[in-house]
Design an enzyme around this catalytic site. Structure first.
Site, short mmCIF file in Angstrom:
data_model
loop_
_atom_site.label_atom_id
_atom_site.label_comp_id
_atom_site.label_asym_id
_atom_site.label_seq_id
_atom_site.Cartn_x
_atom_site.Cartn_y
_atom_site.Cartn_z
N LYS A 1 8.75 -6.48 -10.19
CA LYS A 1 9.61 -7.23 -11.10
C LYS A 1 10.32 -8.40 -10.43
O LYS A 1 10.75 -9.33 -11.10
CB LYS A 1 10.71 -6.31 -11.67
CG LYS A 1 10.23 -5.29 -12.66
CD LYS A 1 11.34 -4.34 -13.08
CE LYS A 1 11.59 -3.24 -12.09
NZ LYS A 1 10.55 -2.28 -11.84
N LYS B 1 14.00 -5.45 -16.47
CA LYS B 1 12.97 -5.23 -17.50
C LYS B 1 13.36 -5.95 -18.80
O LYS B 1 12.53 -6.59 -19.45
CB LYS B 1 12.79 -3.73 -17.75
CG LYS B 1 12.24 -3.00 -16.53
CD LYS B 1 12.16 -1.50 -16.73
CE LYS B 1 11.74 -0.82 -15.43
NZ LYS B 1 11.73 0.64 -15.49
N VAL C 1 0.87 -1.19 0.00
CA VAL C 1 0.00 0.00 0.00
C VAL C 1 0.90 1.24 0.00
O VAL C 1 0.77 2.14 0.82
CB VAL C 1 -0.96 0.00 1.22
CG1 VAL C 1 -2.11 1.00 0.98
CG2 VAL C 1 -1.53 -1.37 1.51
N GLY D 1 5.72 6.46 -12.60
CA GLY D 1 4.78 7.32 -11.86
C GLY D 1 3.64 6.48 -11.31
O GLY D 1 3.13 5.60 -12.00
N1 LIG Z 1 6.30 3.93 -8.72
C1 LIG Z 1 6.40 3.70 -10.04
O1 LIG Z 1 6.44 4.62 -10.86
C2 LIG Z 1 6.43 2.28 -10.54
C3 LIG Z 1 6.40 2.04 -11.93
C4 LIG Z 1 6.37 0.71 -12.39
C5 LIG Z 1 6.46 -0.33 -11.47
N2 LIG Z 1 6.55 -0.04 -10.13
C6 LIG Z 1 6.66 -1.14 -9.19
O2 LIG Z 1 5.52 -1.15 -8.34
C7 LIG Z 1 5.88 -1.65 -7.06
C8 LIG Z 1 5.42 -0.66 -6.00
O3 LIG Z 1 6.06 0.59 -6.22
P1 LIG Z 1 5.80 1.80 -5.19
O4 LIG Z 1 6.41 2.99 -5.81
O5 LIG Z 1 4.38 1.81 -4.79
O6 LIG Z 1 6.68 1.31 -3.93
P2 LIG Z 1 6.56 1.78 -2.42
O7 LIG Z 1 5.94 3.13 -2.34
O8 LIG Z 1 7.90 1.56 -1.82
O9 LIG Z 1 5.52 0.75 -1.77
C9 LIG Z 1 5.82 -0.59 -1.53
C10 LIG Z 1 4.77 -1.18 -0.61
O10 LIG Z 1 5.05 -2.57 -0.44
C11 LIG Z 1 4.98 -2.86 0.95
N3 LIG Z 1 5.82 -4.02 1.27
C12 LIG Z 1 7.17 -4.12 1.30
N4 LIG Z 1 7.54 -5.37 1.65
C13 LIG Z 1 6.39 -6.07 1.83
C14 LIG Z 1 6.10 -7.39 2.19
N5 LIG Z 1 7.08 -8.27 2.43
N6 LIG Z 1 4.81 -7.79 2.27
C15 LIG Z 1 3.81 -6.91 2.02
N7 LIG Z 1 4.02 -5.62 1.68
C16 LIG Z 1 5.30 -5.21 1.59
C17 LIG Z 1 5.47 -1.61 1.63
O11 LIG Z 1 5.09 -1.64 2.98
P3 LIG Z 1 5.34 -0.40 3.98
O12 LIG Z 1 4.25 0.60 3.61
O13 LIG Z 1 5.14 -1.01 5.31
O14 LIG Z 1 6.71 0.08 3.70
C18 LIG Z 1 4.74 -0.56 0.77
O15 LIG Z 1 3.41 -0.43 1.23
C19 LIG Z 1 7.41 -1.84 -7.09
O16 LIG Z 1 7.71 -3.20 -7.34
C20 LIG Z 1 7.85 -0.98 -8.26
O17 LIG Z 1 9.04 -1.44 -8.88
C21 LIG Z 1 6.51 1.23 -9.65
#
Ligand SMILES: NC(=O)c1ccc[n+]([C@@H]2O[C@H](COP(=O)([O-])OP(=O)(O)OC[C@H]3O[C@@H](n4cnc5c(N)ncnc54)[C@H](OP(=O)(O)O)[C@@H]3O)[C@@H](O)[C@H]2O)c1
Length: 356
Positions: A127, A225, A11, A339
């Site tokens: 990924k 990727k 989240v 994003g």
């Molecule tokens: N942001 C982008 O632009 C983008 C684009 C393409 C793909 N992605 C991919 O999308 C995914 C999420 O990105 P994001 O930017 O949302 O990352 P983020 O803001 O760091 O959020 C990650 C979430 O995962 C939770 N988490 C971490 N370890 C966990 C576990 N073992 N079990 C359950 N939950 C866990 C974290 O918990 P806490 O809240 O407790 O820390 C946090 O809520 C990543 O894999 C990223 O590579 C992101």
């Protein structure tokens, strides 16, 4: 109304935007598809919150706001400290569910396997599970019950396009791309005559980099990727097989983030030389990913002005497919490749695609 229970792992930025978008599209999903996506469990790194009857939109909005404000799920009323995602999949139990992985953790792999084993469908933006062993990639993807569009190019339809080329047996000869918003931004800054250290600090300042910019500069995220695309072409490649050029020397791994940012000027001369050489011959520096004949390479390259990647601006992404049918005039996809909003929209498209 067909109700599909949704279990969301993660989240963070993407996860919070996804919650908003699911609620915002509820009426449309009901009208168009007679479908209700019903969150029954959310999990973060410290805990979970579960409601087998489904959370109301107000509750979901409160959960997203609490997470945006820095709370952990186990601090919320009804939140608990159980955070083993595989156990949560079990607790939330339903006949038909969609499990979403918007974490950046390998710890979700057992939950994804458990979900697919139960006949649930899975959507991941993460990924890491797809870039462990090739055997695991095959296990996760072979049934086509797991979609992963946003792992490459975020909301851009890169992987669905690649899958459609594969499905009609259009031989993909080469995939070339610029697939990191951060490295794209840094390359554009170099084009504009900025020094490497300035470009890195500016990217860090604008929040384009990971908290530790070396995670972007090492090239491994881009390598993952490229590996996913190579594997979709049935190449049994492993992560170690990807040729990766890091944009900083590995000796700098031992520095703290602040030390690294203070010492990154030491790399300026090398990049000045590369940027000047490229400019003198009308070329542009780009951090490219390439998949050719199963071989993956990610590196800094000076591309010719007539290469489509030369026209990329700022942090946009681009993928160029050269195939049997798109040979002289390749198939090009470009736009914002990062994003939370576009990524969550891509995740939602995958969810709806599986739900229908
Ligand atoms: N942001 C982008 O632009 C983008 C684009 C393409 C793909 N992605 C991919 O999308 C995914 C999420 O990105 P994001 O930017 O949302 O990352 P983020 O803001 O760091 O959020 C990650 C979430 O995962 C939770 N988490 C971490 N370890 C966990 C576990 N073992 N079990 C359950 N939950 C866990 C974290 O918990 P806490 O809240 O407790 O820390 C946090 O809520 C990543 O894999 C990223 O590579 C992101």
């Amino acid at each position: 109304m067909r109700r599909i229970p949704v279990i969301q792992l993660g989240v963070g930025n993407v996860g919070q935007s996804l919650i908003e978008q699911v609620a915002a599209s509820r009426v449309r999903h009901a009208d168009l598809f007679d479908l209700r996506l019903d969150h029954v469990a959310l999990v973060d790194s410290d805990g979970a919150i579960v409601n087998p009857k489904g959370f109301s939109d107000d509750s979901l909005s409160n959960i997203a706001q609490a997470k945006a404000g820095g709370s952990q799920l186990n601090e919320l009323s009804n939140g608990h400290v159980q955070c083993d995602p595989a156990a949560i999949v079990d607790v939330a139990g339903a006949d038909e569910a969609i499990v979403i992985d918007v974490t950046a953790s390998q710890e979700t792999i057992p939950a994804l396997l458990e979900s697919l084993g139960r006949g649930y469908r899975v959507v991941t933006a993460n990924k890491l599970p797809l870039t462990e062993s090739y055997a695991l990639f095959q296990t996760l993807t072979s049934s086509r019950q797991l979609r992963f569009e946003t792992t490459v190019g975020a909301g851009l339809p890169v992987l669905s396009t690649l899958q459609s080329l594969v499905d009609v047996d259009d031989r993909v000869q080469r995939i070339q791309g610029s697939l990191s918003g951060t490295l794209g931004f840094i390359c554009s800054q170099l084009d504009a005559g900025k020094r490497f250290s300035e470009a890195v600090r500016e990217a860090e300042h604008r929040g384009y980099t990971e908290p530790d910019p070396r995670e972007d500069l090492a090239g491994s995220d881009v390598a993952r990727k490229a590996l996913i695309m190579a594997r979709m072409l049935d190449n049994p490649a492993e992560f170690e097989d990807v040729e990766v050029q890091s944009l900083y020397p590995r000796e700098m791994d031992d520095l703290t983030i602040n030390e690294f940012l203070a010492e990154v000027d030491a790399l300026d001369e090398e990049y000045d030389e590369l940027a000047n050489e490229a400019r003198a011959s009308g070329k542009r520096l780009r951090y490219i990913s390439e998949v050719v004949d199963g071989h993956c390479r990610v590196c800094l390259a000076a591309v010719d002005p007539d290469n489509r990647l030369a026209h990329l601006q700022g942090s946009d992404s681009m993928v160029v497919f050269e195939t049997g049918h798109y040979r002289d005039n390749p198939l090009v996809i470009s736009g914002p490749g990062a994003g939370p909003t576009v990524t969550a929209a891509g995740v939602l498209r995958d969810i709806v695609g599986l739900a229908l």
